[in-house]
Design a protein around this motif. Structure first.
Motif, PDB file in Angstrom:
ATOM      1  N   PHE A   5     -21.598  74.719  91.479  1.00  0.00           N
ATOM      2  CA  PHE A   5     -22.336  73.459  91.550  1.00  0.00           C
ATOM      3  C   PHE A   5     -23.237  73.385  90.319  1.00  0.00           C
ATOM      4  CE2 PHE A   5     -26.397  71.468  92.964  1.00  0.00           C
ATOM      5  CZ  PHE A   5     -25.935  70.171  93.189  1.00  0.00           C
ATOM      6  N   ALA A   6     -23.104  72.320  89.551  1.00  0.00           N
ATOM      7  CA  ALA A   6     -23.900  72.156  88.324  1.00  0.00           C
ATOM      8  C   ALA A   6     -25.151  71.331  88.609  1.00  0.00           C
ATOM      9  CB  ALA A   6     -23.062  71.478  87.253  1.00  0.00           C
ATOM     10  N   LEU A   7     -26.230  71.673  87.903  1.00  0.00           N
ATOM     11  CA  LEU A   7     -27.465  70.903  88.017  1.00  0.00           C
ATOM     12  C   LEU A   7     -28.284  71.052  86.750  1.00  0.00           C
ATOM     13  CD1 LEU A   7     -30.319  72.735  88.942  1.00  0.00           C
ATOM     14  CD2 LEU A   7     -28.610  73.363  90.612  1.00  0.00           C
ATOM     15  N   ARG A   8     -29.212  70.143  86.578  1.00  0.00           N
ATOM     16  CA  ARG A   8     -30.138  70.193  85.446  1.00  0.00           C
ATOM     17  C   ARG A   8     -31.547  70.334  86.008  1.00  0.00           C
ATOM     18  NH1 ARG A   8     -29.948  68.937  80.183  1.00  0.00           N
ATOM     19  NH2 ARG A   8     -27.953  67.882  80.367  1.00  0.00           N
ATOM     20  N   VAL A   9     -32.395  71.073  85.309  1.00  0.00           N
ATOM     21  CA  VAL A   9     -33.787  71.233  85.728  1.00  0.00           C
ATOM     22  C   VAL A   9     -34.580  70.020  85.252  1.00  0.00           C
ATOM     23  CG1 VAL A   9     -35.891  72.613  85.490  1.00  0.00           C
ATOM     24  CG2 VAL A   9     -33.658  73.750  85.656  1.00  0.00           C
ATOM     25  N   TYR A  10     -35.187  69.340  86.202  1.00  0.00           N
ATOM     26  CA  TYR A  10     -36.033  68.188  85.887  1.00  0.00           C
ATOM     27  C   TYR A  10     -37.494  68.599  85.870  1.00  0.00           C
ATOM     28  CZ  TYR A  10     -31.844  65.446  86.703  1.00  0.00           C
ATOM     29  OH  TYR A  10     -30.579  64.944  86.632  1.00  0.00           O
ATOM     30  N   LEU A  16     -46.714  73.874  85.616  1.00  0.00           N
ATOM     31  CA  LEU A  16     -47.374  73.413  84.387  1.00  0.00           C
ATOM     32  C   LEU A  16     -46.850  74.085  83.128  1.00  0.00           C
ATOM     33  CD1 LEU A  16     -51.072  73.161  85.614  1.00  0.00           C
ATOM     34  CD2 LEU A  16     -49.523  71.282  85.043  1.00  0.00           C
ATOM     35  N   ALA A  17     -46.259  75.268  83.289  1.00  0.00           N
ATOM     36  CA  ALA A  17     -45.725  75.988  82.127  1.00  0.00           C
ATOM     37  C   ALA A  17     -44.295  75.572  81.805  1.00  0.00           C
ATOM     38  CB  ALA A  17     -45.789  77.491  82.384  1.00  0.00           C
ATOM     39  N   GLY A  18     -43.738  74.652  82.602  1.00  0.00           N
ATOM     40  CA  GLY A  18     -42.358  74.225  82.361  1.00  0.00           C
ATOM     41  C   GLY A  18     -41.319  75.174  82.923  1.00  0.00           C
ATOM     42  N   ILE A  19     -41.746  76.073  83.806  1.00  0.00           N
ATOM     43  CA  ILE A  19     -40.860  77.047  84.436  1.00  0.00           C
ATOM     44  C   ILE A  19     -40.563  76.578  85.863  1.00  0.00           C
ATOM     45  CG2 ILE A  19     -40.712  79.434  85.265  1.00  0.00           C
ATOM     46  CD1 ILE A  19     -42.476  80.202  82.855  1.00  0.00           C
ATOM     47  N   VAL A  20     -39.323  76.755  86.311  1.00  0.00           N
ATOM     48  CA  VAL A  20     -38.954  76.323  87.662  1.00  0.00           C
ATOM     49  C   VAL A  20     -39.814  77.037  88.695  1.00  0.00           C
ATOM     50  CG1 VAL A  20     -37.117  76.337  89.410  1.00  0.00           C
ATOM     51  CG2 VAL A  20     -36.592  75.696  87.059  1.00  0.00           C
ATOM     52  N   TYR A  21     -40.420  76.246  89.561  1.00  0.00           N
ATOM     53  CA  TYR A  21     -41.238  76.758  90.661  1.00  0.00           C
ATOM     54  C   TYR A  21     -40.333  77.546  91.597  1.00  0.00           C
ATOM     55  CZ  TYR A  21     -44.441  76.613  94.649  1.00  0.00           C
ATOM     56  OH  TYR A  21     -45.258  76.944  95.704  1.00  0.00           O
ATOM     57  N   PRO A  67     -36.580  83.402  84.380  1.00  0.00           N
ATOM     58  CA  PRO A  67     -37.011  82.028  84.660  1.00  0.00           C
ATOM     59  C   PRO A  67     -36.048  80.977  84.122  1.00  0.00           C
ATOM     60  CG  PRO A  67     -38.240  82.909  82.800  1.00  0.00           C
ATOM     61  CD  PRO A  67     -37.384  84.031  83.323  1.00  0.00           C
ATOM     62  N   ALA A  68     -35.894  79.912  84.890  1.00  0.00           N
ATOM     63  CA  ALA A  68     -35.230  78.707  84.393  1.00  0.00           C
ATOM     64  C   ALA A  68     -36.342  77.794  83.903  1.00  0.00           C
ATOM     65  CB  ALA A  68     -34.431  78.040  85.494  1.00  0.00           C
ATOM     66  N   LYS A  69     -36.019  76.934  82.941  1.00  0.00           N
ATOM     67  CA  LYS A  69     -37.042  76.089  82.326  1.00  0.00           C
ATOM     68  C   LYS A  69     -36.621  74.631  82.319  1.00  0.00           C
ATOM     69  CE  LYS A  69     -38.542  79.940  79.573  1.00  0.00           C
ATOM     70  NZ  LYS A  69     -38.575  80.573  78.296  1.00  0.00           N
ATOM     71  N   PHE A  70     -37.605  73.789  82.088  1.00  0.00           N
ATOM     72  CA  PHE A  70     -37.373  72.354  82.026  1.00  0.00           C
ATOM     73  C   PHE A  70     -36.187  72.038  81.119  1.00  0.00           C
ATOM     74  CE2 PHE A  70     -38.417  68.329  79.734  1.00  0.00           C
ATOM     75  CZ  PHE A  70     -38.126  67.470  80.783  1.00  0.00           C
ATOM     76  N   ASP A  71     -35.284  71.189  81.598  1.00  0.00           N
ATOM     77  CA  ASP A  71     -34.110  70.670  80.914  1.00  0.00           C
ATOM     78  C   ASP A  71     -32.952  71.663  80.805  1.00  0.00           C
ATOM     79  OD1 ASP A  71     -33.048  68.224  79.989  1.00  0.00           O
ATOM     80  OD2 ASP A  71     -33.135  68.941  77.927  1.00  0.00           O
ATOM     81  N   ASP A  72     -33.084  72.858  81.396  1.00  0.00           N
ATOM     82  CA  ASP A  72     -31.955  73.794  81.411  1.00  0.00           C
ATOM     83  C   ASP A  72     -30.798  73.207  82.202  1.00  0.00           C
ATOM     84  OD1 ASP A  72     -33.192  75.811  79.974  1.00  0.00           O
ATOM     85  OD2 ASP A  72     -33.531  77.127  81.698  1.00  0.00           O
TER      86      ASP A  72
END
Length: 135
Positions: A5-10, A16-21, A67-72
């Protein structure tokens, strides 16, 4: 049979650091399980309507590795490990490319709507068992 399953991190998935909660990984793997079930031809809404049965997470063991990050761009791989008369054990990984970021073993149980243990319907159990990797 693994399912991807594909997804993008929004932005809404991050802190606040841009890291997936951390709790959002659980949402990611939940979405992937739903798509895995659909790919097997199972309709959870129909199952509930026809039999009064639902699936619930009974146990989850998780490792947060990177960590996954914003827009990954991520993918969630779901692989069934075991099927019994009342439970399903899955291995799920959240990945960025070939890098595993999150690794989990999830045990699902079949329940009545009242929350009592129930047997997985035989036809459904057969489909699930057919999805298990060959030994």
């Amino acid at each position: 049979m693994s399912h991807t399953f594909a997804l993008r991190v929004y932005y809404e998935d991050t802190d606040l650091a841009g890291i997936v909660y951390y709790a959002n990984y659980l949402k990611f793997i939940e979405r992937a399980r739903g798509e895995w079930v659909r790919a097997l031809g199972m309709d959870q809404v129909a199952l509930r309507a026809e039999t009064g049965q639902v699936f619930a997470v009974r146990r989850l063991v998780a490792d947060y590795l990177r960590p996954a990050k914003f827009d990954d761009e991520l993918s969630v791989r779901t692989t069934p490990r075991a099927v019994t008369v009342a439970r399903i054990v899955l291995h799920q990984q959240v990945m960025r490319g070939d890098t595993v970021l999150f690794d989990a073993e999830v045990t699902l149980v079949c329940l009545t709507e009242a929350g009592h243990a129930a047997r997985i319907p035989a036809d459904l159990r057969q489909r699930l068992a057919a999805a298990l990797p060959s030994p």
